[in-house]
Design a protein around this motif. Structure first.
Motif, PDB file in Angstrom:
ATOM      1  N   GLY A  24       0.349 -40.998 -82.191  1.00  0.00           N
ATOM      2  CA  GLY A  24       0.185 -40.100 -83.333  1.00  0.00           C
ATOM      3  C   GLY A  24      -1.265 -39.775 -83.645  1.00  0.00           C
ATOM      4  O   GLY A  24      -1.580 -39.326 -84.749  1.00  0.00           O
ATOM      5  N   GLN A  25      -2.176 -39.966 -82.665  1.00  0.00           N
ATOM      6  CA  GLN A  25      -3.587 -39.687 -82.878  1.00  0.00           C
ATOM      7  C   GLN A  25      -3.792 -38.189 -83.152  1.00  0.00           C
ATOM      8  O   GLN A  25      -3.114 -37.346 -82.597  1.00  0.00           O
ATOM      9  N   THR A  26      -4.775 -37.900 -83.982  1.00  0.00           N
ATOM     10  CA  THR A  26      -5.141 -36.510 -84.227  1.00  0.00           C
ATOM     11  C   THR A  26      -6.422 -36.189 -83.468  1.00  0.00           C
ATOM     12  O   THR A  26      -7.203 -37.094 -83.137  1.00  0.00           O
ATOM     13  N   TYR A  27      -6.609 -34.922 -83.197  1.00  0.00           N
ATOM     14  CA  TYR A  27      -7.805 -34.477 -82.492  1.00  0.00           C
ATOM     15  C   TYR A  27      -8.177 -33.076 -82.950  1.00  0.00           C
ATOM     16  O   TYR A  27      -7.353 -32.336 -83.493  1.00  0.00           O
ATOM     17  N   ARG A  28      -9.439 -32.756 -82.757  1.00  0.00           N
ATOM     18  CA  ARG A  28      -9.988 -31.431 -83.082  1.00  0.00           C
ATOM     19  C   ARG A  28     -10.861 -31.062 -81.899  1.00  0.00           C
ATOM     20  O   ARG A  28     -11.848 -31.753 -81.620  1.00  0.00           O
ATOM     21  N   LEU A  29     -10.497 -30.000 -81.199  1.00  0.00           N
ATOM     22  CA  LEU A  29     -11.097 -29.721 -79.910  1.00  0.00           C
ATOM     23  C   LEU A  29     -11.432 -28.232 -79.759  1.00  0.00           C
ATOM     24  O   LEU A  29     -10.541 -27.391 -79.871  1.00  0.00           O
ATOM     25  N   PRO A  30     -12.693 -27.887 -79.515  1.00  0.00           N
ATOM     26  CA  PRO A  30     -13.015 -26.492 -79.230  1.00  0.00           C
ATOM     27  C   PRO A  30     -12.360 -26.083 -77.910  1.00  0.00           C
ATOM     28  O   PRO A  30     -12.297 -26.878 -76.966  1.00  0.00           O
ATOM     29  N   ALA A  31     -11.863 -24.854 -77.846  1.00  0.00           N
ATOM     30  CA  ALA A  31     -11.206 -24.379 -76.627  1.00  0.00           C
ATOM     31  C   ALA A  31     -11.362 -22.869 -76.519  1.00  0.00           C
ATOM     32  O   ALA A  31     -11.824 -22.203 -77.452  1.00  0.00           O
ATOM     33  N   GLY A  32     -10.967 -22.357 -75.371  1.00  0.00           N
ATOM     34  CA  GLY A  32     -11.012 -20.925 -75.148  1.00  0.00           C
ATOM     35  C   GLY A  32      -9.984 -20.512 -74.121  1.00  0.00           C
ATOM     36  O   GLY A  32      -9.429 -21.361 -73.409  1.00  0.00           O
ATOM     37  N   ALA A  33      -9.722 -19.228 -74.063  1.00  0.00           N
ATOM     38  CA  ALA A  33      -8.769 -18.704 -73.084  1.00  0.00           C
ATOM     39  C   ALA A  33      -9.206 -17.316 -72.649  1.00  0.00           C
ATOM     40  O   ALA A  33      -9.844 -16.585 -73.409  1.00  0.00           O
ATOM     41  N   PHE A  34      -8.860 -16.998 -71.418  1.00  0.00           N
ATOM     42  CA  PHE A  34      -9.134 -15.681 -70.846  1.00  0.00           C
ATOM     43  C   PHE A  34      -7.807 -15.060 -70.431  1.00  0.00           C
ATOM     44  O   PHE A  34      -6.896 -15.773 -69.999  1.00  0.00           O
ATOM     45  N   PHE A  35      -7.715 -13.755 -70.554  1.00  0.00           N
ATOM     46  CA  PHE A  35      -6.456 -13.050 -70.314  1.00  0.00           C
ATOM     47  C   PHE A  35      -6.661 -11.828 -69.438  1.00  0.00           C
ATOM     48  O   PHE A  35      -7.693 -11.154 -69.522  1.00  0.00           O
ATOM     49  N   THR A  36      -5.653 -11.528 -68.636  1.00  0.00           N
ATOM     50  CA  THR A  36      -5.523 -10.239 -67.957  1.00  0.00           C
ATOM     51  C   THR A  36      -4.292  -9.579 -68.559  1.00  0.00           C
ATOM     52  O   THR A  36      -3.251 -10.228 -68.731  1.00  0.00           O
ATOM     53  N   ILE A  37      -4.409  -8.303 -68.883  1.00  0.00           N
ATOM     54  CA  ILE A  37      -3.313  -7.543 -69.474  1.00  0.00           C
ATOM     55  C   ILE A  37      -2.846  -6.510 -68.455  1.00  0.00           C
ATOM     56  O   ILE A  37      -3.660  -5.789 -67.872  1.00  0.00           O
ATOM     57  N   ARG A  38      -1.526  -6.456 -68.235  1.00  0.00           N
ATOM     58  CA  ARG A  38      -0.947  -5.468 -67.309  1.00  0.00           C
ATOM     59  C   ARG A  38       0.357  -4.951 -67.914  1.00  0.00           C
ATOM     60  O   ARG A  38       1.171  -5.751 -68.383  1.00  0.00           O
ATOM     61  N   ASP A  39       0.523  -3.653 -67.899  1.00  0.00           N
ATOM     62  CA  ASP A  39       1.736  -3.023 -68.446  1.00  0.00           C
ATOM     63  C   ASP A  39       1.978  -3.422 -69.902  1.00  0.00           C
ATOM     64  O   ASP A  39       3.129  -3.593 -70.330  1.00  0.00           O
ATOM     65  N   GLY A  40       0.884  -3.608 -70.656  1.00  0.00           N
ATOM     66  CA  GLY A  40       1.003  -3.941 -72.068  1.00  0.00           C
ATOM     67  C   GLY A  40       1.412  -5.374 -72.359  1.00  0.00           C
ATOM     68  O   GLY A  40       1.710  -5.717 -73.498  1.00  0.00           O
ATOM     69  N   LYS A  41       1.399  -6.217 -71.321  1.00  0.00           N
ATOM     70  CA  LYS A  41       1.796  -7.624 -71.488  1.00  0.00           C
ATOM     71  C   LYS A  41       0.713  -8.530 -70.896  1.00  0.00           C
ATOM     72  O   LYS A  41      -0.112  -8.104 -70.100  1.00  0.00           O
ATOM     73  N   ILE A  42       0.764  -9.795 -71.270  1.00  0.00           N
ATOM     74  CA  ILE A  42      -0.191 -10.779 -70.778  1.00  0.00           C
ATOM     75  C   ILE A  42       0.234 -11.203 -69.371  1.00  0.00           C
ATOM     76  O   ILE A  42       1.312 -11.767 -69.197  1.00  0.00           O
ATOM     77  N   ALA A  43      -0.632 -10.921 -68.389  1.00  0.00           N
ATOM     78  CA  ALA A  43      -0.319 -11.225 -66.987  1.00  0.00           C
ATOM     79  C   ALA A  43      -1.047 -12.469 -66.482  1.00  0.00           C
ATOM     80  O   ALA A  43      -0.697 -13.004 -65.437  1.00  0.00           O
TER      81      ALA A  43
END
Length: 133
Positions: free
Chosen positions: A97-116
């Motif tokens: 049940g430990q808690t954490y606080r973590l910086p993060a990031g994400a990169f995306f490619t979009i195709r046909d109006g959706k996340i690819a």
């Protein structure tokens, strides 16, 4: 829906625990590039990952900043993961049940109006140190 709105809606669904809504925003041929491990290809593998994560972690993302290129086919997000470690993940420290606080990031490619493509980054050593303390 423009790209920034798509990414915002995706993370709003994440924070609400609405994985079905998240899945609707994914391209059928989505690729999930994880911080550690193999690339998951296709919605079914992504859905399996989400089910596992929901069992092992409870997370809420805050401090969200979303970027998109002018063409709308690439995007990025930076955020803070506020989590609770619920169930031991194989190969990782025991969950208590430990808690954490973590910086993060994400990169995306979009195709046909959706996340690819979703590529997620965070500092695993930082997370391990937090849940091991």
């Amino acid at each position: 829906m423009d790209t920034k709105a798509l990414i915002a809606a995706y993370y709003e669904a994440f924070n609400a625990g609405q994985t079905d809504r998240m899945m609707e925003m994914l391209h059928d041929e989505v690729e999930h590039h994880v911080n550690e491990g193999q690339i998951r290809k296709g919605k079914e593998l992504f859905a399996e990952f989400n089910r596992h994560m929901a069992e092992s972690y409870r997370e809420n993302l805050t401090d969200m900043v979303i970027f998109a290129n002018e063409a709308g086919d690439r995007a990025a997000a930076e955020f803070v993961v506020n989590g609770t470690y619920l169930k031991t993940d194989p190969g990782l420290p025991e969950a208590k049940g430990q808690t954490y606080r973590l910086p993060a990031g994400a990169f995306f490619t979009i195709r046909d109006g959706k996340i690819a493509r979703v590529t997620t980054y965070y500092n695993l050593a930082d997370w391990i140190a937090q849940v091991s303390a």
